[in-house]
Design a protein around this motif. Structure first.
Motif, PDB file in Angstrom:
ATOM      1  N   ASN A   5       0.805  -1.212   0.000  1.00  0.00           N
ATOM      2  CA  ASN A   5       0.000   0.000   0.000  1.00  0.00           C
ATOM      3  C   ASN A   5       0.846   1.272   0.000  1.00  0.00           C
ATOM      4  O   ASN A   5       0.336   2.361   0.203  1.00  0.00           O
ATOM      5  N   ASN A   6       2.147   1.149  -0.221  1.00  0.00           N
ATOM      6  CA  ASN A   6       2.984   2.340  -0.359  1.00  0.00           C
ATOM      7  C   ASN A   6       4.198   2.022  -1.218  1.00  0.00           C
ATOM      8  O   ASN A   6       4.622   0.875  -1.316  1.00  0.00           O
ATOM      9  N   ASP A  25       4.094   7.349  -2.761  1.00  0.00           N
ATOM     10  CA  ASP A  25       2.694   7.116  -3.120  1.00  0.00           C
ATOM     11  C   ASP A  25       2.105   6.163  -2.086  1.00  0.00           C
ATOM     12  O   ASP A  25       2.739   5.162  -1.727  1.00  0.00           O
ATOM     13  N   ARG A  26       0.894   6.475  -1.626  1.00  0.00           N
ATOM     14  CA  ARG A  26       0.209   5.631  -0.647  1.00  0.00           C
ATOM     15  C   ARG A  26      -1.232   5.410  -1.078  1.00  0.00           C
ATOM     16  O   ARG A  26      -1.836   6.264  -1.697  1.00  0.00           O
ATOM     17  N   ASP A  27      -1.746   4.246  -0.698  1.00  0.00           N
ATOM     18  CA  ASP A  27      -3.160   3.929  -0.905  1.00  0.00           C
ATOM     19  C   ASP A  27      -3.544   2.923   0.169  1.00  0.00           C
ATOM     20  O   ASP A  27      -2.744   2.041   0.501  1.00  0.00           O
ATOM     21  N   ASP A  28      -4.744   3.045   0.704  1.00  0.00           N
ATOM     22  CA  ASP A  28      -5.171   2.121   1.754  1.00  0.00           C
ATOM     23  C   ASP A  28      -5.223   0.680   1.252  1.00  0.00           C
ATOM     24  O   ASP A  28      -5.049  -0.255   2.028  1.00  0.00           O
ATOM     25  N   VAL A  31      -0.822  -0.101  -4.055  1.00  0.00           N
ATOM     26  CA  VAL A  31      -0.146   0.807  -4.968  1.00  0.00           C
ATOM     27  C   VAL A  31       0.559  -0.022  -6.020  1.00  0.00           C
ATOM     28  O   VAL A  31       1.360  -0.902  -5.705  1.00  0.00           O
ATOM     29  N   SER A  50       0.591   7.243 -11.439  1.00  0.00           N
ATOM     30  CA  SER A  50       0.063   7.007 -10.104  1.00  0.00           C
ATOM     31  C   SER A  50      -1.458   7.043 -10.119  1.00  0.00           C
ATOM     32  O   SER A  50      -2.068   7.689 -10.965  1.00  0.00           O
ATOM     33  N   GLU A  51      -2.052   6.369  -9.149  1.00  0.00           N
ATOM     34  CA  GLU A  51      -3.503   6.416  -8.936  1.00  0.00           C
ATOM     35  C   GLU A  51      -3.827   7.261  -7.715  1.00  0.00           C
ATOM     36  O   GLU A  51      -4.857   7.087  -7.073  1.00  0.00           O
ATOM     37  N   ARG A  52      -2.977   8.224  -7.397  1.00  0.00           N
ATOM     38  CA  ARG A  52      -3.111   9.024  -6.175  1.00  0.00           C
ATOM     39  C   ARG A  52      -4.397   9.839  -6.123  1.00  0.00           C
ATOM     40  O   ARG A  52      -4.834  10.225  -5.045  1.00  0.00           O
ATOM     41  N   GLY A  54      -7.279   8.642  -7.549  1.00  0.00           N
ATOM     42  CA  GLY A  54      -8.361   7.691  -7.818  1.00  0.00           C
ATOM     43  C   GLY A  54      -8.390   7.211  -9.262  1.00  0.00           C
ATOM     44  O   GLY A  54      -9.075   6.247  -9.586  1.00  0.00           O
ATOM     45  N   ARG A  56      -5.750   6.400 -12.772  1.00  0.00           N
ATOM     46  CA  ARG A  56      -4.348   6.167 -13.149  1.00  0.00           C
ATOM     47  C   ARG A  56      -3.928   7.274 -14.114  1.00  0.00           C
ATOM     48  O   ARG A  56      -4.373   7.302 -15.256  1.00  0.00           O
TER      49      ARG A  56
END
Length: 174
Positions: A5-6, A25-28, A31, A50-52, A54, A56
């Protein structure tokens, strides 16, 4: 092993051994690893996918750190980065903004302005491009569920067909 997730992009100085994080980059949930990174402007910037937000998207980042700048704004996913023409200030990419079953070539200014579709609008379907290093030419392959692939050489950005390399005429007739 990195967490799923990072992701951290780091630089290291081989002389001093100093290591620093220049982008995180982080996502719950998860990533995706970045494989489409290209250094431009003599190393002053690099592309980052990145999908930072929501979706891509392609970003332009600096090795000095700071927040990456969004280059491909919109409610769609960038499928792949096709070419970076840093001299002229363009990023070429593949996306499917209307229908996920179709792939089109777009280009956008590296500052995120003037986003335009280069694939002709009268060619719905799946398009693949192999763009020359100077960004002037591409080997283009086009197909649909009922149309076998047609491969041609096109001039960019106008998408003018220079020469048909394979038309699969016999297969289309069958």
């Amino acid at each position: 092993e990195r967490g799923k997730n990072n992701i951290r992009l780091m630089t290291a100085d081989p002389k001093t051994g100093r290591v620093q994080t220049i982008l995180t980059d982080r996502d719950d949930a998860w990533v995706r690893p970045v494989r489409e990174m290209e250094w431009i402007d003599e190393g002053k910037h690099f592309t980052w996918v990145s999908e930072r937000d929501g979706w891509r998207h392609a970003y332009l980042a600096s090795p000095a750190g700071g927040e990456p700048k969004l280059v491909t704004p919109g409610k769609f996913d960038v499928i792949e980065l096709s070419h970076v023409d840093a001299k002229r200030g363009w990023l070429y990419y593949i996306a499917s903004p209307e229908k996920p079953t179709q792939r089109y070539l777009f280009r956008v200014r590296l500052d995120g302005t003037k986003n335009e579709r280069l694939t002709p609008s009268d060619q719905p379907g799946t398009h693949r491009y192999d763009i020359s290093p100077d960004g002037n030419w591409a080997i283009h392959s086009y197909s649909t569920i009922n149309t076998p692939p047609v491969t041609d050489l096109v001039a960019l950005p106008g998408h003018k067909v220079i020469r048909v390399l394979e038309d699969n005429k016999k297969l289309r007739e069958k």
